[in-house]
Design a protein around this motif. Structure first.
Motif, PDB file in Angstrom:
ATOM      1  N   LEU A 124       0.852  -1.061   0.159  1.00 41.28           N
ATOM      2  CA  LEU A 124      -0.101   0.290  -0.126  1.00 41.28           C
ATOM      3  C   LEU A 124       0.996   1.158   0.006  1.00 41.28           C
ATOM      4  N   LEU A 125       0.693   1.991  -1.251  1.00 42.44           N
ATOM      5  CA  LEU A 125       1.716   3.109  -1.197  1.00 42.44           C
ATOM      6  C   LEU A 125       0.925   4.504  -0.779  1.00 42.44           C
ATOM      7  N   LYS A 126       1.328   5.022   0.313  1.00 40.37           N
ATOM      8  CA  LYS A 126       0.950   6.234   0.811  1.00 40.37           C
ATOM      9  C   LYS A 126       1.988   7.430   0.561  1.00 40.37           C
ATOM     10  N   GLY A 127       1.881   7.826  -0.766  1.00 41.08           N
ATOM     11  CA  GLY A 127       3.013   9.079  -0.936  1.00 41.08           C
ATOM     12  C   GLY A 127       2.311  10.489  -0.543  1.00 41.08           C
ATOM     13  N   GLY A 128       3.331  11.262  -0.787  1.00 44.12           N
ATOM     14  CA  GLY A 128       2.880  12.475  -0.110  1.00 44.12           C
ATOM     15  C   GLY A 128       2.003  13.324  -1.230  1.00 44.12           C
ATOM     16  N   LYS A 129       1.015  14.337  -1.174  1.00 46.46           N
ATOM     17  CA  LYS A 129       0.307  14.910  -1.699  1.00 46.46           C
ATOM     18  C   LYS A 129       0.951  15.754  -2.841  1.00 46.46           C
ATOM     19  N   GLU A 130       2.246  16.212  -2.515  1.00 49.63           N
ATOM     20  CA  GLU A 130       3.156  16.976  -3.437  1.00 49.63           C
ATOM     21  C   GLU A 130       3.651  16.223  -4.735  1.00 49.63           C
ATOM     22  N   ALA A 131       3.564  14.910  -4.591  1.00 50.65           N
ATOM     23  CA  ALA A 131       3.735  13.916  -5.856  1.00 50.65           C
ATOM     24  C   ALA A 131       2.779  13.133  -6.240  1.00 50.65           C
ATOM     25  N   HIS A 132       1.390  13.918  -5.937  1.00 52.88           N
ATOM     26  CA  HIS A 132       0.395  12.894  -6.219  1.00 52.88           C
ATOM     27  C   HIS A 132       0.249  12.675  -7.709  1.00 52.88           C
ATOM     28  N   GLU A 133       0.197  13.656  -8.637  1.00 47.89           N
ATOM     29  CA  GLU A 133       0.087  13.381  -9.933  1.00 47.89           C
ATOM     30  C   GLU A 133       1.272  12.292 -10.634  1.00 47.89           C
ATOM     31  N   SER A 134       2.523  12.477 -10.289  1.00 50.78           N
ATOM     32  CA  SER A 134       3.550  11.452 -10.590  1.00 50.78           C
ATOM     33  C   SER A 134       3.034  10.249  -9.908  1.00 50.78           C
ATOM     34  N   VAL A 160      -4.790   7.537  -1.231  1.00 49.52           N
ATOM     35  CA  VAL A 160      -5.031   8.841  -1.242  1.00 49.52           C
ATOM     36  C   VAL A 160      -6.112   9.219  -0.182  1.00 49.52           C
ATOM     37  N   MET A 161      -5.335   9.560   1.122  1.00 44.35           N
ATOM     38  CA  MET A 161      -6.046   9.943   2.404  1.00 44.35           C
ATOM     39  C   MET A 161      -5.296  11.074   2.859  1.00 44.35           C
ATOM     40  N   ASN A 162      -6.223  11.817   3.470  1.00 43.99           N
ATOM     41  CA  ASN A 162      -5.824  13.036   4.254  1.00 43.99           C
ATOM     42  C   ASN A 162      -5.181  12.555   5.590  1.00 43.99           C
ATOM     43  N   ARG A 163      -4.617  13.326   6.459  1.00 44.73           N
ATOM     44  CA  ARG A 163      -4.053  13.191   7.716  1.00 44.73           C
ATOM     45  C   ARG A 163      -5.231  12.296   8.710  1.00 44.73           C
ATOM     46  N   THR A 164      -6.309  12.860   8.629  1.00 48.73           N
ATOM     47  CA  THR A 164      -7.509  12.291   9.829  1.00 48.73           C
ATOM     48  C   THR A 164      -7.749  10.822   8.999  1.00 48.73           C
TER      49      THR A 164
END
Length: 399
Positions: A124-134, A160-164
């Motif tokens: 399960l890949l939880k990347g940062g929002k800054e690299a979302h499109e990539s 794709v999840m926010n902090r909460t």
């Protein structure tokens, strides 16, 4: 979890290499969207975010290297037959499902997934929002490779999840979760440890120290410090702190030489009170907490050490447990230092920048573990398996 045979796994990786090459323009276009939206104030994160043709070539090469490695699953660790006739075989086995949480680096989407998949784990890949499109495009490539080989897409998932939402998932995962690897700073690690209900393997924090012993070769020392500090400031293996033995010959002149050399390269220098007595123009380290910081910038702290035991004590107190180094021509002193320093990697007369799976002969890495269970250092293919006992009997009962 179903075991996939080696040939099929390697076929998926072969497909993925071709697909990455075919979809270069899609990947670069997506990455440009991420770069355009990014706040460039954080140079280290920006550097990690960049994807270019060279970086895509590196992704393809990482997959090729993993493809060429032996399958780490179902390998025999031990085989023992007891007096009662029981045959006990210990073999490597997949973890199951691994979750990795990481910031900025799209290449992690490739390296983490290729390692997990070859070791027969779902990821399960939880990347940062800054690299979302990539990351969206890179995961699409993975799904294409899986489907070409008639495997379900759920072997590799992008979350794709926010902090909460992430907090809730860690507390109450909606699917089996066996291991979490938070690859980032102290806040991320603390957040995951607080909320996770499964095993957590800590990775990513640097804050690396280098001790200059009284018997160090000064030319060699300068070359190593320059490389460790300036080669790649965004690397978790970059140098943050230097401790210079006050008993080294020409101590004051060497400190001034180090100051001049680093400042000429654009490195910001801060110093402890003893060094400040010599380098009086440099800012004084104002609080003890600074010694715990990972800078990820062209910044370095220089302090004084009163012998090797003082240096060992300071490093073991403040370092992030990642990498440390000693510069000395005395091999006995180096051995003592290396045996008593509590970091995942420790160097004698070499740059900390070598703490990297590829550089250390491990190959592609999921992360650099600073934990002691179940593995410490680069997490390569062989480290992404657990073990399982197979016990063969013929009606034996315990009495």
């Amino acid at each position: 979890m179903k075991l996939i045979n080696t040939e099929l796994k390697n076929n998926v990786l072969g497909s993925m290499m071709r697909i990455l090459d075919e979809r270069r323009e899609d990947i670069l276009t997506a990455n440009k969207k991420d770069l355009d939206a990014f706040n460039k104030d954080n140079q280290a994160l920006y550097d990690r975010l960049v994807v270019n043709d060279k970086k895509i070539d590196g992704m393809i090469q990482a997959i090729a290297e993993v493809k060429s490695q032996d399958d780490p699953v179902s390998n025999e660790i031990s085989n023992t037959t007891l007096d009662n006739g029981l045959n006990i075989v210990n073999k490597t086995a997949p973890f199951g499902t691994i979750m990795i949480i990481y910031e900025s680096r799209p290449d992690v989407t490739i390296e983490a997934a290729v390692l997990a998949f070859k070791a027969n784990n779902k990821i399960l890949l939880k990347g940062g929002k800054e690299a979302h499109e990539s990351n969206v495009v890179l995961v699409e490539c993975w799904h294409q490779a899986l489907q070409e080989n008639k495997l379900p897409k759920d072997w590799i998932k992008m979350l794709v999840m926010n902090r909460t939402e992430t907090q809730e998932f860690l507390k109450n995962p909606t699917e089996p979760l066996d291991l979490i690897v938070p690859r980032g700073g102290e806040r991320l690690i603390a957040f995951v440890k607080e909320h996770a209900k499964c095993a957590v393997l800590v990775s990513g924090r640097g804050n690396n120290f280098l001790y200059v012993d009284k018997d160090a070769d000064w030319k060699k020392t300068l070359e190593v410090i320059i490389n460790a500090k300036t080669d790649k400031i965004s690397g978790c293996n970059a140098l943050d702190k230097v401790l210079v033995d006050k008993n080294i010959e020409d101590y004051e002149s060497k400190l001034k030489d180090l100051d001049k050399t680093l400042s000429s390269l654009g490195v910001e220098i801060i110093v402890d009170k003893n060094v400040n007595a010599i380098l009086s123009e440099r800012d004084l380290i104002s609080k003890d907490e600074v010694w715990f910081e990972e800078f990820l910038a062209m910044k370095i702290a220089i302090g004084e050490a009163d012998g090797i035991e003082d240096a060992i004590s300071k490093i073991n107190t403040y370092s992030g447990g990642h990498s440390s180094a000693i510069l000395t021509e005395d091999k006995a002193v180096a051995t003592h230092f290396m045996e008593n320093i509590d970091t995942a990697a420790v160097y004698h007369n070499a740059s900390t920048r070598f703490t990297d799976g590829g550089q250390m002969g491990v190959g592609a890495e999921l992360a650099i573990s600073t934990d002691k269970l179940h593995h410490r250092g680069p997490l390569g293919l062989k480290q992404l398996v657990a073990n399982k006992y197979y016990v063969f009997g013929d009606g034996q009962v315990r009495v």
